[in-house]
Design a protein around this motif. Structure first.
Motif, short mmCIF file in Angstrom:
data_model
loop_
_atom_site.label_atom_id
_atom_site.label_comp_id
_atom_site.label_asym_id
_atom_site.label_seq_id
_atom_site.Cartn_x
_atom_site.Cartn_y
_atom_site.Cartn_z
N LEU A 124 0.86 -1.19 0.00
CA LEU A 124 0.00 0.00 0.00
C LEU A 124 0.89 1.23 0.00
CD1 LEU A 124 -2.67 -0.85 2.75
CD2 LEU A 124 -2.80 -1.29 0.30
N ARG A 125 0.38 2.29 -0.60
CA ARG A 125 1.12 3.54 -0.63
C ARG A 125 0.18 4.71 -0.39
NH1 ARG A 125 6.07 2.55 -1.97
NH2 ARG A 125 6.59 0.80 -3.29
N SER A 126 0.71 5.68 0.30
CA SER A 126 0.03 6.96 0.46
C SER A 126 1.01 8.01 -0.04
CB SER A 126 -0.34 7.19 1.93
OG SER A 126 0.81 7.27 2.73
N GLU A 127 0.74 9.24 0.23
CA GLU A 127 1.62 10.31 -0.26
C GLU A 127 3.06 10.12 0.21
OE1 GLU A 127 2.11 15.09 0.33
OE2 GLU A 127 0.07 14.28 0.19
N ARG A 128 3.24 9.78 1.50
CA ARG A 128 4.60 9.68 2.05
C ARG A 128 4.97 8.31 2.60
NH1 ARG A 128 4.53 14.18 6.42
NH2 ARG A 128 2.48 13.28 6.73
N LEU A 129 4.02 7.40 2.67
CA LEU A 129 4.28 6.11 3.30
C LEU A 129 4.20 4.96 2.31
CD1 LEU A 129 2.14 6.57 6.54
CD2 LEU A 129 4.62 6.80 6.30
N ALA A 130 5.02 3.95 2.54
CA ALA A 130 4.98 2.70 1.78
C ALA A 130 4.82 1.57 2.79
CB ALA A 130 6.25 2.52 0.97
N GLU B 57 -1.95 -17.02 5.79
CA GLU B 57 -2.67 -15.91 5.15
C GLU B 57 -3.86 -15.45 6.00
OE1 GLU B 57 -3.58 -16.94 1.09
OE2 GLU B 57 -1.46 -16.95 0.54
N ARG B 58 -3.55 -15.18 7.25
CA ARG B 58 -4.61 -14.80 8.20
C ARG B 58 -5.14 -13.38 7.97
NH1 ARG B 58 -3.24 -17.38 14.10
NH2 ARG B 58 -3.27 -19.57 13.44
N PHE B 59 -4.23 -12.41 7.87
CA PHE B 59 -4.60 -11.01 7.67
C PHE B 59 -3.35 -10.23 7.31
CE2 PHE B 59 -4.10 -11.88 12.22
CZ PHE B 59 -3.13 -10.97 12.59
N PRO B 60 -3.52 -9.04 6.71
CA PRO B 60 -2.36 -8.24 6.32
C PRO B 60 -1.63 -7.62 7.53
CG PRO B 60 -4.35 -7.49 5.18
CD PRO B 60 -4.78 -8.45 6.24
N VAL B 61 -0.31 -7.75 7.51
CA VAL B 61 0.56 -7.12 8.50
C VAL B 61 1.68 -6.45 7.72
CG1 VAL B 61 2.11 -7.48 10.45
CG2 VAL B 61 0.05 -8.87 10.24
N TRP B 62 1.92 -5.17 8.01
CA TRP B 62 2.87 -4.39 7.23
C TRP B 62 4.00 -3.79 8.05
CZ3 TRP B 62 -2.48 -3.51 6.60
CH2 TRP B 62 -3.01 -3.81 5.34
N ALA B 63 5.14 -3.68 7.41
CA ALA B 63 6.21 -2.80 7.86
C ALA B 63 5.90 -1.45 7.20
CB ALA B 63 7.57 -3.31 7.39
N VAL B 64 6.01 -0.39 7.95
CA VAL B 64 5.71 0.95 7.44
C VAL B 64 7.03 1.67 7.20
CG1 VAL B 64 4.53 3.14 7.91
CG2 VAL B 64 3.56 0.98 8.77
N ARG B 65 7.17 2.24 6.01
CA ARG B 65 8.41 2.94 5.66
C ARG B 65 8.10 4.36 5.19
NH1 ARG B 65 11.65 -1.30 6.14
NH2 ARG B 65 10.88 -3.31 5.43
N HIS B 66 9.00 5.25 5.57
CA HIS B 66 8.95 6.65 5.14
C HIS B 66 10.33 6.98 4.61
CE1 HIS B 66 9.39 11.05 6.10
NE2 HIS B 66 8.32 11.05 5.35
N GLY C 92 1.01 9.55 11.41
CA GLY C 92 0.01 8.72 12.07
C GLY C 92 -1.35 8.88 11.44
N THR C 93 -1.72 10.12 11.16
CA THR C 93 -3.00 10.39 10.50
C THR C 93 -3.01 9.77 9.10
OG1 THR C 93 -3.26 12.44 11.75
CG2 THR C 93 -4.55 12.23 9.72
N GLU C 94 -1.91 9.95 8.39
CA GLU C 94 -1.80 9.38 7.04
C GLU C 94 -1.90 7.86 7.07
OE1 GLU C 94 1.46 9.67 3.44
OE2 GLU C 94 1.23 11.39 4.77
N LEU C 95 -1.26 7.24 8.05
CA LEU C 95 -1.28 5.79 8.18
C LEU C 95 -2.67 5.27 8.54
CD1 LEU C 95 0.10 3.03 8.26
CD2 LEU C 95 0.88 3.58 10.58
#
Length: 180
Positions: free
Chosen positions: A5-11, A61-70, A107-110
């Motif tokens: 997933l991606r947002s403006e500043r997060l991957a 494959e229970r549910f999505p778990v992510w590492a968050v990168r900026h 945090g808001t973006e995430l």
């Protein structure tokens, strides 16, 4: 199972085994780790938790778990999962960011990205968050995103957990998560 997933500043991407030290450091920082699950655990327990992400969550494959990168650096943890709580039927978001990134609006973006993924990609009409009543920063963030308090749950340790809910009303709005 865990899409990027991606947002403006997060991957957001699935964890790699090389992320273990960053994961453990995040959960061992009392300012962050105290809000996860049952609170602070030992470093060995956090390493075991990291291993379960691979051995159970990803493998089954229970549910999505992510590492968050900026900007290419690990800055946090995120998930959206069926709630383990017997009093909550639905999915909840879980997130935490390194102390060094606080105050940047990440945090808001995430939380917005996770909520959008829940509503738009998973088709959930409700996305929940369970938050300790003393976690004022997370409560304020979720309320800014339109979450409303649905319930107070007294805990055995004398604390109170608040259930907040984002309800999809009409067509999805806002920025949708970029998958891929």
């Amino acid at each position: 199972m865990t899409p990027e997933l991606r947002s403006e500043r997060l991957a957001l991407s699935a964890y790699a085994t090389a992320d273990e030290a960053d994961f453990v450091a995040l959960f061992q920082d009392e300012a962050v780790g105290r809000w996860f699950g049952d609170g602070m655990q030992s470093a060995a327990e956090d390493r075991a938790l990291f291993g379960r992400i691979f051995d159970l969550v990803y493998a089954e494959e229970r549910f999505p778990v992510w590492a968050v990168r900026h900007e290419g650096r690990y800055v946090g943890h995120a998930e959206i999962k069926p709630s383990p709580e017997t009093w909550l039927d639905g999915h909840e978001i879980v997130y935490g960011l390194t102390r060094q990134t606080w105050g940047l609006g990440l945090g808001t973006e995430l939380a917005r990205l996770l909520t959008s993924y829940g509503h738009e990609s998973l088709g959930l009409t409700e996305v929940h968050a369970t938050v300790d009543s003393e976690n004022t920063a997370s409560l304020a963030l979720l309320k800014r995103l339109g979450y409303t308090q649905a319930r107070e749950v007294p805990e055995e340790n004398g604390r109170t957990t608040l259930l907040l809910t984002s309800r999809l009303q009409g067509p999805p709005h806002g920025s949708s998560p970029r998958v891929g």
